[in-house]
Structures are given as C-alpha cells and as structure tokens.
Write a protein that holds these residues in place. Structure first.
Motif, PDB file in Angstrom:
ATOM      1  N   THR A 122       2.383  -5.181   0.845  1.00 36.19           N
ATOM      2  CA  THR A 122       1.056  -4.364   0.942  1.00 36.19           C
ATOM      3  C   THR A 122       0.838  -4.180  -0.380  1.00 36.19           C
ATOM      4  O   THR A 122       1.511  -4.035  -1.479  1.00 36.19           O
ATOM      5  CB  THR A 122       1.296  -3.073   1.344  1.00 36.19           C
ATOM      6  N   PHE A 123      -0.578  -4.463  -0.738  1.00 36.30           N
ATOM      7  CA  PHE A 123      -1.427  -4.190  -1.969  1.00 36.30           C
ATOM      8  C   PHE A 123      -1.985  -3.029  -1.764  1.00 36.30           C
ATOM      9  O   PHE A 123      -2.630  -2.723  -0.980  1.00 36.30           O
ATOM     10  CB  PHE A 123      -2.156  -5.414  -2.396  1.00 36.30           C
ATOM     11  N   TYR A 124      -1.820  -2.219  -3.058  1.00 36.59           N
ATOM     12  CA  TYR A 124      -2.531  -0.805  -2.994  1.00 36.59           C
ATOM     13  C   TYR A 124      -3.358  -0.810  -4.203  1.00 36.59           C
ATOM     14  O   TYR A 124      -2.871  -1.169  -5.191  1.00 36.59           O
ATOM     15  CB  TYR A 124      -1.380   0.167  -2.826  1.00 36.59           C
ATOM     16  N   ILE A 125      -4.758  -0.190  -4.104  1.00 39.69           N
ATOM     17  CA  ILE A 125      -5.259  -0.032  -5.062  1.00 39.69           C
ATOM     18  C   ILE A 125      -5.684   1.468  -5.246  1.00 39.69           C
ATOM     19  O   ILE A 125      -6.480   1.854  -4.273  1.00 39.69           O
ATOM     20  CB  ILE A 125      -6.721  -0.986  -5.036  1.00 39.69           C
ATOM     21  N   ASN A 126      -5.507   2.120  -6.292  1.00 42.56           N
ATOM     22  CA  ASN A 126      -5.908   3.623  -6.141  1.00 42.56           C
ATOM     23  C   ASN A 126      -5.182   4.191  -5.046  1.00 42.56           C
ATOM     24  O   ASN A 126      -5.653   5.354  -4.509  1.00 42.56           O
ATOM     25  CB  ASN A 126      -7.427   3.762  -6.334  1.00 42.56           C
ATOM     26  N   GLY A 127      -3.922   4.106  -4.596  1.00 40.44           N
ATOM     27  CA  GLY A 127      -3.316   4.903  -3.759  1.00 40.44           C
ATOM     28  C   GLY A 127      -3.668   4.496  -2.065  1.00 40.44           C
ATOM     29  O   GLY A 127      -2.904   4.934  -1.334  1.00 40.44           O
ATOM     30  N   VAL A 128      -4.428   3.458  -2.063  1.00 32.35           N
ATOM     31  CA  VAL A 128      -5.065   2.994  -0.765  1.00 32.35           C
ATOM     32  C   VAL A 128      -4.672   1.687  -0.481  1.00 32.35           C
ATOM     33  O   VAL A 128      -4.780   0.862  -1.309  1.00 32.35           O
ATOM     34  CB  VAL A 128      -6.615   3.154  -0.402  1.00 32.35           C
ATOM     35  N   PRO A 129      -3.869   1.355   0.945  1.00 26.07           N
ATOM     36  CA  PRO A 129      -3.592   0.100   1.311  1.00 26.07           C
ATOM     37  C   PRO A 129      -4.874  -1.023   0.913  1.00 26.07           C
ATOM     38  O   PRO A 129      -6.023  -0.506   1.687  1.00 26.07           O
ATOM     39  CB  PRO A 129      -3.035   0.202   2.533  1.00 26.07           C
ATOM     40  N   ALA A 130      -4.773  -1.801   0.342  1.00 28.88           N
ATOM     41  CA  ALA A 130      -5.915  -2.972   0.244  1.00 28.88           C
ATOM     42  C   ALA A 130      -5.950  -4.283   1.106  1.00 28.88           C
ATOM     43  O   ALA A 130      -6.833  -4.581   1.427  1.00 28.88           O
ATOM     44  CB  ALA A 130      -6.292  -3.139  -1.101  1.00 28.88           C
ATOM     45  N   ALA A 131      -4.446  -4.506   1.276  1.00 33.48           N
ATOM     46  CA  ALA A 131      -4.235  -5.783   2.228  1.00 33.48           C
ATOM     47  C   ALA A 131      -2.780  -5.561   2.394  1.00 33.48           C
ATOM     48  O   ALA A 131      -1.953  -5.304   1.530  1.00 33.48           O
ATOM     49  CB  ALA A 131      -4.646  -7.102   1.223  1.00 33.48           C
ATOM     50  N   VAL A 132      -2.435  -6.431   3.678  1.00 29.88           N
ATOM     51  CA  VAL A 132      -0.964  -6.852   4.158  1.00 29.88           C
ATOM     52  C   VAL A 132      -0.987  -8.241   4.036  1.00 29.88           C
ATOM     53  O   VAL A 132      -1.932  -8.862   4.861  1.00 29.88           O
ATOM     54  CB  VAL A 132      -0.601  -6.274   5.174  1.00 29.88           C
ATOM     55  N   VAL A 133      -0.339  -8.778   3.246  1.00 30.04           N
ATOM     56  CA  VAL A 133      -0.419 -10.293   3.158  1.00 30.04           C
ATOM     57  C   VAL A 133       0.985 -10.987   3.349  1.00 30.04           C
ATOM     58  O   VAL A 133       2.127 -10.086   3.260  1.00 30.04           O
ATOM     59  CB  VAL A 133      -0.725 -10.754   1.754  1.00 30.04           C
TER      60      VAL A 133
END
Length: 195
Positions: A122-133
C-alpha cells in the motif's frame, strides 16, 4: 540530535558520507553527486521489525521537485522510496525485485510504503492510501538503509528529507496517525514544510 535513532538511542546513529548537510528545522540535504546519510542498519539485520513480507518505510520530503532517490538501501534497490520521480510517480519497493509506482505530481509531503504480505504494497501520501499494488517477495538485502541515496543514485541538492522510519507494516489508521504526528511537529517549526 538529528543523527540519533530515537527508538534505540546510542545505536544506528546516522553516518554522514561525503558531507551532506543538516538544516535545523528543515531536515537533511544532499548534494546530488555523493552526499548521503547511512543508518548503519542492514535491511536483513536480525531482530529488526522489518521483515520480507511485513515491512514499511515512511519519510517526509520538504521540496516539490522530481528526483531519483529519497530513502532506501545504499547499494540495492530492494528497499527504496521516492516521493516524486521524473514521470510524476511515487515509486518504491520493499523486498521485491521490481519497483512499483502510483501517480503523484507533488514531491513535498509524507510518504509511506507498507507491505503486509508477499503479494502487495500500500502506498500512502500524507497519511491517506494512494494505491494498493501487486508485488513479489524477494529476500531482504544486506545493504544498509540510507537517506538521500538509493542503489547508487543520489537525491539532488534541492531535496530536504526531514523524517525517516523503517519497521513493520502499518495500517491505514497508523499511517494517518504517523502523518499527523510528523506534520504537527514540523509545522510547529515551519508551516510550509508539510501540507
């Protein structure tokens, strides 16, 4: 104080290589050609809360520029993270032979990559999930974790990294809590550092 390992003081103190700089209240800065910090801690170190299929890396970068390196392992791309590449992507990998990405045109922020199993991040940007890859699973590298250098590539002198953490995977709630804590601390010094 900026060179200390706050989890276990007196161990894994950052080792400057080729004269990187620390700017009080703003973070660590390289020179784009050889300056970086080495944690002295190998990704495959025994007892580390960073496992092949249960790991995460978080970092805060204070400049919105495209780059090829933020944090990771000095001579191996098996553990790496960059907030904004030249293709406007957040990119990284944790114990995987292939780099994964998600769209991101803002290199200033708090970034996290979390791996909870052998099959995805899971990629997070500023604490929010951005993508699951989807991801693979590769043995951890014996190379040390570094700041401003990944696999022989160096962050440009226009990037400041002000926070770096490695450990076991994080949940969505933990990623947001970490972002809020780092944001509160940095904005107490300079409100322009993190959105």
């Amino acid at each position: 104080q900026s060179l200390l390992d706050w989890t276990t003081p007196g161990t894994n103190t950052l080792i400057p290589t080729a004269s990187p700089t620390y700017i009080a209240g703003q973070g660590w800065k390289g020179d784009g050609v050889g300056a970086y910090y080495d944690t002295g801690l190998a990704a495959n170190a025994a007892g580390l809360n960073f496992k092949q299929d249960d790991a995460s890396m978080s970092w805060a970068a204070f400049d919105n520029v495209q780059r090829i390196a933020d944090v990771g392992a000095a001579s191996s791309a098996m553990a790496s993270g960059v907030g904004r590449t030249s293709s406007d992507l957040m990119a990284g990998r944790l114990a995987s032979s292939s780099q994964k990405t998600t769209a991101n045109a803002n290199g200033q922020g708090m970034f996290c990559i979390s791996k909870t199993d052998a099959t995805h991040y899971t990629f997070y940007i500023n604490g929010v999930p951005a993508a699951v890859v989807a991801s693979g699973s590769t043995a951890l590298t014996a190379n040390n974790f570094t700041i401003l250098r990944v696999s022989g590539a160096f962050a440009p002198n226009t990037v400041r990294v002000g926070y770096y953490r490695i450990g076991k995977h994080v949940t969505d709630t933990q990623a947001l809590d970490e972002y809020n804590a780092v944001r509160t601390a940095t904005r107490a010094v300079d409100t322009s550092l993190l959105p």
